[in-house]
Design a protein around this motif. Structure first.
Motif, mmCIF file in Angstrom:
data_model
loop_
_atom_site.group_PDB
_atom_site.id
_atom_site.type_symbol
_atom_site.label_atom_id
_atom_site.label_comp_id
_atom_site.label_asym_id
_atom_site.label_seq_id
_atom_site.Cartn_x
_atom_site.Cartn_y
_atom_site.Cartn_z
ATOM 1 N N ASP A 47 0.855 -1.185 0.000
ATOM 2 C CA ASP A 47 0.000 0.000 0.000
ATOM 3 C C ASP A 47 0.896 1.241 0.000
ATOM 4 O O ASP A 47 1.996 1.214 0.536
ATOM 5 C CB ASP A 47 -0.878 0.029 1.257
ATOM 6 C CG ASP A 47 -1.957 -1.034 1.213
ATOM 7 O OD1 ASP A 47 -2.163 -1.624 0.130
ATOM 8 O OD2 ASP A 47 -2.576 -1.293 2.260
ATOM 9 N N ALA A 48 0.399 2.284 -0.624
ATOM 10 C CA ALA A 48 1.163 3.539 -0.625
ATOM 11 C C ALA A 48 1.237 4.068 0.797
ATOM 12 O O ALA A 48 0.237 4.087 1.515
ATOM 13 C CB ALA A 48 0.504 4.554 -1.540
ATOM 14 N N ALA A 155 -2.383 7.951 -3.626
ATOM 15 C CA ALA A 155 -2.546 8.587 -2.320
ATOM 16 C C ALA A 155 -2.182 7.612 -1.217
ATOM 17 O O ALA A 155 -2.352 6.395 -1.358
ATOM 18 C CB ALA A 155 -3.985 9.056 -2.148
ATOM 19 N N ALA A 156 -1.692 8.162 -0.113
ATOM 20 C CA ALA A 156 -1.348 7.349 1.051
ATOM 21 C C ALA A 156 -2.534 6.470 1.422
ATOM 22 O O ALA A 156 -3.676 6.923 1.447
ATOM 23 C CB ALA A 156 -0.983 8.248 2.219
ATOM 24 N N GLY A 157 -2.273 5.190 1.700
ATOM 25 C CA GLY A 157 -3.331 4.276 2.085
ATOM 26 C C GLY A 157 -3.912 3.504 0.917
ATOM 27 O O GLY A 157 -4.613 2.520 1.114
ATOM 28 N N GLN A 158 -3.624 3.945 -0.305
ATOM 29 C CA GLN A 158 -4.154 3.224 -1.461
ATOM 30 C C GLN A 158 -3.360 1.962 -1.710
ATOM 31 O O GLN A 158 -2.159 1.896 -1.495
ATOM 32 C CB GLN A 158 -4.080 4.113 -2.703
ATOM 33 C CG GLN A 158 -5.397 4.781 -3.005
ATOM 34 C CD GLN A 158 -5.387 5.439 -4.364
ATOM 35 O OE1 GLN A 158 -4.363 5.951 -4.794
ATOM 36 N NE2 GLN A 158 -6.528 5.431 -5.019
#
Lengths: 650, 650
Positions: A47-48, A155-158
């Protein structure tokens, strides 16, 4: 339990697949540097952990503005804004964009506070004004134009990449964008390879002067095939059929590797030894599979590794490896089967089968005039190494199949994913000038099976061209109606279109300075000389036969009688240089051959005549790219090739 | 010479190919060990220097005999021969076979003098006799049966492999049979890569706390692509736009490499610096090519190497590399284009073009229900890194093409030969449960573009499935006839077949322990709180909109009025975690999100309701393997996934 009869109780191929699938070859995951990650397989999902880009940025060189300040601006009616600063890529902006203001910005630079769009530089100009520098804006922009918002890329969390993703250039790009420099990947299965057989010598070492030794082929073929399947091959020393030595080697390999392969031994005794080692130190799951080739396959496990015993002949070993072992290695490495691992083809000829066993038929490929792939069986006996390079892959023929029709669709499992059909396929006379000509072509395949076989196959429509010899100059009509079948064939218009021809000088190759003072064919008939002939498919042998017939006519006797008087007339060897090499080795006094061969090997030569070598093209294939390349090479390089060889002329 | 206007005078793509072809990238040939030779290309032709096998040998375990001694023998009437010795593989025979005699022989052993055939062991038995041991022969053999003559495989002087042959397992087998352990191969072109841009940081290093820095992507993507093309990439340090530094780096790389690539800089100033270095220290052949993307491509040479400047955006850089540079590297390495480098596909949708420039269109692939490959355009702006993983390759669109029709055939140049279409393609709502579910699938692709976009694309027939949110429980008939368009869409039976659904809890994500004591939506309206919303395509935003509408109804005002009172309602971010991360970073007081996200990031959560997440399948694709795999995963793992997350239920 260990006698040979066990092998008669053969397992179905499906059971062998199941037995191999039950083995655990999977190594532990590992971490590799991003620069080493290409081709590897992600061990876990990714994850990003940050936004990419991490900030709102300009996606063009230009001026950061408030979009509403540009409303209504166009080429005819530009707006002028105050230039209040600049932002370069890599630096934090130290300026804010207020109403009526612009900031010069380069691509990738952080958008300054207050700005919500970029006007590209091409639609602007500087203007000098009394109250400082201004910028003329000749187009209207909307909020967000030529900007990229933070996280717009990822995006963070993707979820970035899933587990099992194979890492190619593009995934490596994504990982680097996320700042990742160490990547958790599936481990590479280590595959130990033990070749068995007292007769084996490693390439690069000399063979014993005594007969009997051969170079190890399987260790290298299988090692390359292991790499192709995504494994890491480890070569172990050869093992003979000594129990202690075999046990030590097998256990050493099994401790160091995820899978141990033995190969190379074709003798039942060495297989028996391996069999006993596995029974005592591991577990034997299966021995003998109902597939041809490959009957003597063994499947088992040691405490620390899996084990598969491959058959000894190189083609058989590679065939069985590709069919049964490679899928298990790929599975353990997490790799998909390569898209090019199999190709669909049509049978170029019919093929019949007698046996009720699954057959893995070595198959050559050739493209027809429409670019469709044709398959033809290659069968030199599985002991042959060269059928490895004459065949492109294997067709699985079901036990119930007695017959494959011409044109029938088959699926060919290629020997390697990088294998592809030759650009052009020829069959016929073995000839040094032709051999040099082929060097200028892109991936040709030429099977030097002799003029007769070349013409036969050309009539069957498989190869693109054949090479056949005949009389140097056209015979008179009287002679042309004679019974020299293969010569008549070579001039039959139905056989092929002549693309080019040249003449080569043939005769007897003798030791340097002709110590026996051989003057001609008569010496072979009348004196006690050891002669070496070529095989019956060779056009050169047909030419020699015609010369013997002429001599018989002259002497008013039969051709048969003369042939009987030549010691070694029936002693044939395979390649065009082979008789000369027997002469050089002192095992013959004279050999059938070409002047160019005698010169090449510094031997003596007794000329007997000339013959014409004809390159005949399959009439359907004249416009195939590879044939056109051959024609162009004949036009441009044939003269040069002939000038570089003795005893040949156009 | 160095002003930007030069780039407006663009060269045709064909001229760029010619300019690159005119550069010499070919390294010197080298010699590698046989074990390192796989994948390399033979630098010269290889003739056999010895016969393989080097001696006549047995191809079966059995008994070496004179064939004529077996004439007439069969199961009913066996012949008995005298057993006079044995020969094992690897040893010179010490016995001769006379009339009426047999010698035991193992596969691969030298045929003893006098013998001309082998009877396989299965058709024999030992017999004890008064005068010594005999062997009973129960079949007749012909001369040559079960033997392989010296040179039968390949004979000395024969052409074994031509120059330019790519070495796979089979060619390595042939070389090892000939005893070759060092192979002359074409050199591997060394390709130096210099990324330019002051904003670049190498992965693994921290980004500056100030905004503006990004990780270097091109160095790693291009390095991997260089390897894929058969080159050896060398990474050089980043260069800013300082002339001295750029000159030093470019010259260093040009001395050490066959080709230097610069990439990474998108700013005109760095390109200008490179431009000046090449003009003064080398030769500039071409600048600017009429292709989109890739306009700013440079082609030139230094005294010791070739040079190509790639555009700065990762997708553009990789696209231009694959189209223009990779073929030149392969050519220099002697490698053919991989068979999987391009695939034929049909356009899944129509696509229109405005510009009169050749366009290299990033394209995603999906397989339809018949296994046919469909292509759809992927366009996130070439600054995006993720379009690298959302696209599979590039379709070249001719400048004159204004329109590609749905169903039109196109050829897709893949980003890497190993790229293949995803097993299943989904588009829709970004959701943590779904993301975990995908982990159990083999190579899925999921584009988290929101419920609305998912449904739109599903109606267009491109993806295999869409994920869309709607009311947790079916509304009353009255409400269902309302105007919530995207909600109605998600329940329209024409949109897709519902494969599964689950419910997720949504609300406001707030800092830990909810310091502002937010209790519900009313706080956002009534108080001065900084809120972060999701984008308009997000189903979660639709659900929030419905809740605002409900609140408006309750307060007897308009939805619009309430929205205007929420600070940041129009402030949208991309990913489902992004609002939460803004809250965690302290740049917002509340963000729209899920309970599971709040728990995951240890944030506070104010529940506002539940919504249902529906997985809807393209009705034509229900029997596609990847969809069946998805259905099976939903059956077997959905419950487990939901149990592992908070705020979700079936």
């Amino acid at each position: 339990m260990t006698d040979r009869k066990e092998f008669r109780d053969l397992a179905e191929p499906e059971r062998a697949h199941e037995a191999i699938a039950s083995l655990d070859l999977s190594p532990e995951p590992e971490s590799v540097a991003l620069t080493e990650a290409r081709g590897r397989v992600l061990a876990e999902r990714f994850d990003a952990e940050r936004d990419v880009p991490g900030f709102d940025r300009a996606s063009m060189d230009g001026f950061a503005v408030k979009a509403r300040d540009t409303f209504g601006a166009d080429e005819a009616d530009p707006t002028v804004l105050d230039l209040v600063g600049e932002v370069h890529a890599g630096t934090e902006p130290d300026v804010e964009v207020g109403e009526g203001e612009a900031v010069e910005i380069s691509t990738g630079a952080v958008m300054p506070p207050g700005a919500d769009a970029v006007v590209m530089v091409e639609r602007t100009d500087y203007v000098d004004r009394d109250d400082g520098t201004g910028v003329e804006i000749r187009t209207a922009v909307a909020p967000g134009d030529h900007t990229m918002l933070a996280g717009a890329d990822i995006a963070a969390g993707q979820r970035a990449l899933g587990p099992g993703t194979r890492l190619t250039a593009r995934e490596i790009g994504l990982l680097s964008a996320l700042g990742v420099d160490e990547v958790p990947v599936r481990g590479t299965p280590r595959v130990g390879i033990i070749s068995t057989g007292d007769e084996l010598v490693r390439p690069g070492n000399p063979l014993s002067d005594e007969a009997g030794q051969i170079y190890d082929v399987n260790s290298y073929t299988i090692a390359a095939a292991v790499e192709e399947a995504g494994g890491d091959p480890v070569l172990y020393p050869h093992a003979g059929d000594d129990y202690e030595e075999m046990e030590r080697l097998l256990l050493e390999a099994s401790e160091e590797c995820d899978l141990v392969l033995s190969s190379g031994s074709t003798s039942a005794s060495a297989v028996d030894v391996i069999y006993r080692v596995i029974e005592s130190r591991g577990e034997l799951l299966l021995h003998g599979v109902a597939v041809k080739p490959g009957k003597p396959m063994l499947i088992g496990r040691f405490p620390d590794s899996a084990y598969v015993g491959l058959p000894g002949y190189p083609v058989s070993a590679l065939t069985i490896f590709r069919a049964f072992v490679a899928p298990a290695i790929r599975e353990a490495a997490g790799l998909p089967a390569p898209a090019t691992a199999t190709v669909d083809a049509r049978m170029a000829t019919e093929e019949r089968y007698g046996e009720g066993r699954m057959r893995l038929m070595p198959t050559g490929l050739v493209e027809d005039e429409h670019g469709r792939t044709l398959a033809y069986p290659v069968d030199k006996g599985s002991g042959a190494t060269t059928s490895l390079v004459e065949a492109d892959g294997v067709v699985t023929v079901h036990p119930d199949t007695a017959y494959l029709a011409e044109g029938e669709e088959v699926s060919v499992r290629l020997f390697s994913p990088d294998v592809r059909p030759p650009s052009v396929l020829g069959v016929g006379e073995d000839d040094p000038a032709l051999s040099r000509l082929l060097d200028s072509l892109d991936s040709p395949r030429y099977l030097p099976f002799g003029s007769r076989e070349g013409l036969r196959r050309l009539r069957n429509g498989v190869p693109d061209f054949a090479v056949a010899t005949g009389e140097a100059e056209p015979r008179s009509d009287e002679r042309a109606s004679g019974d020299a079948a293969s010569d008549a064939e070579s001039r039959s218009p139905s056989t092929g279109t002549e693309l080019a021809s040249y003449v080569r000088e043939w005769g007897l190759i003798v030791p340097p300075d002709n110590p026996d003072d051989i003057e001609g064919l008569a010496d072979l008939v009348d004196r006690d000389l050891r002669f070496i002939n070529r095989g019956t498919n060779s056009g050169l042998r047909t030419t020699l036969g015609n010369a013997v017939a002429d001599l018989a006519e002259e002497r008013e006797t039969t051709r048969h009688e003369l042939v009987e008087s030549i010691t070694g007339f029936e002693l044939t060897v395979k390649a065009h240089e082979s008789p000369a090499r027997k002469v050089a080795a002192g095992t013959a006094d004279a050999g059938l051959g070409l002047r160019s061969t005698a010169d090449e090997l510094d031997l003596g030569f007794v000329p007997l005549g000339e013959e014409r070598v004809r390159i005949l093209v399959n009439p359907n294939r004249e416009e195939k790219a590879g044939v056109e390349e051959l024609a162009a090479a004949l036009d441009s390089t044939l003269v040069g090739v002939l000038e570089g060889l003795s005893g040949v002329r156009p």
